[in-house]
Design a protein around this motif. Structure first.
Motif, mmCIF file in Angstrom:
data_model
loop_
_atom_site.group_PDB
_atom_site.id
_atom_site.type_symbol
_atom_site.label_atom_id
_atom_site.label_comp_id
_atom_site.label_asym_id
_atom_site.label_seq_id
_atom_site.Cartn_x
_atom_site.Cartn_y
_atom_site.Cartn_z
ATOM 1 N N GLY A 48 21.821 59.627 -102.124
ATOM 2 C CA GLY A 48 22.680 59.297 -100.997
ATOM 3 C C GLY A 48 21.894 59.158 -99.713
ATOM 4 O O GLY A 48 20.718 59.507 -99.636
ATOM 5 N N TRP A 73 25.235 55.868 -102.342
ATOM 6 C CA TRP A 73 26.284 56.248 -101.412
ATOM 7 C C TRP A 73 25.709 56.435 -100.013
ATOM 8 O O TRP A 73 24.535 56.775 -99.862
ATOM 9 N N ARG A 102 31.327 52.224 -100.933
ATOM 10 C CA ARG A 102 30.100 53.016 -101.035
ATOM 11 C C ARG A 102 29.794 53.754 -99.731
ATOM 12 O O ARG A 102 28.887 54.571 -99.688
ATOM 13 N N THR A 104 31.178 56.087 -96.524
ATOM 14 C CA THR A 104 32.201 56.999 -96.013
ATOM 15 C C THR A 104 32.021 57.098 -94.508
ATOM 16 O O THR A 104 30.916 57.340 -94.021
ATOM 17 N N ARG A 126 30.060 64.276 -104.482
ATOM 18 C CA ARG A 126 29.400 63.192 -105.225
ATOM 19 C C ARG A 126 28.225 63.691 -106.060
ATOM 20 O O ARG A 126 27.476 62.902 -106.606
#
Length: 195
Positions: A48, A73, A102, A104, A126
């Protein structure tokens, strides 16, 4: 000459009060050097990406890393209430469609400690094991400190972004905040967890 009357050299006790000031100045010099850091090369892929807001270069860098496939992400922590992915992607010169689902938009954080809480909740949901942290180079030491407190199990990779122009006042203020965070003072400011 009797042993008790030997002459001793000058006392160095005057150094004791100067020691904290010398340590602070040495730390400031190290901090100023870190504020010119650049991302490692070649760039490693992480699970991420966390962008800690505070400047458009940070968001642009994070979105480009995601578009290049450097992670699956991305969270933009501390995003403005009205900010949209479409607007941010277009400003970065990217098509928002491949990024949708993908990214936030984290809107709860109002401080670096809040970023840590918000990113931790997102990362755990996640099952993120490695995280690229995108923020200004001068902000990186404190950001990593707060993230390590909330995500000790996650590998953090620094991705410093350079702020435009010299800003000595900003560096001094950020150094003071880093010292406060190291002493645990950041927990004194109430921060509600993300909802």
């Amino acid at each position: 000459m009797p042993d008790g009357s030997r002459r001793r050299g000058p006392s160095r006790l005057w150094l004791l009060p100067a020691l904290p000031a010398l340590l602070l100045l040495g730390g400031l010099a190290l901090f100023a050097g870190q504020s010119r850091a650049r991302p490692e090369a070649p760039l490693a892929t992480t699970d991420g990406i966390a962008v800690l807001t505070g400047g458009p270069q940070r968001v642009d860098a994070g979105l480009h890393l995601l578009a290049e496939g450097r992670a699956r992400w991305l969270i933009i922590s501390g995003a403005g209430r009205d900010a949209t992915l479409e607007e941010l992607a277009q400003r970065a010169g990217l098509d928002p469609a491949p990024l949708a689902g993908r990214v936030t938009m984290g809107r709860a954080a109002t401080s670096t400690r809040g970023n840590g809480l918000e990113v931790a909740e997102w990362a755990r949901a996640r099952q993120i094991g490695s995280l690229r942290v995108v923020t200004a180079a001068f902000h990186m030491p404190r950001a990593l400190l707060e993230l390590r407190r909330t995500l000790p199990e996650v590998t953090l990779v620094a991705h410093p972004v350079q702020a435009a122009g010299p800003r000595p006042g900003l560096l001094l203020r950020e150094y003071g905040k880093l010292i406060g965070a190291m002493l645990g003072l950041s927990v004194l400011k109430p921060e509600k967890p993300p909802s």
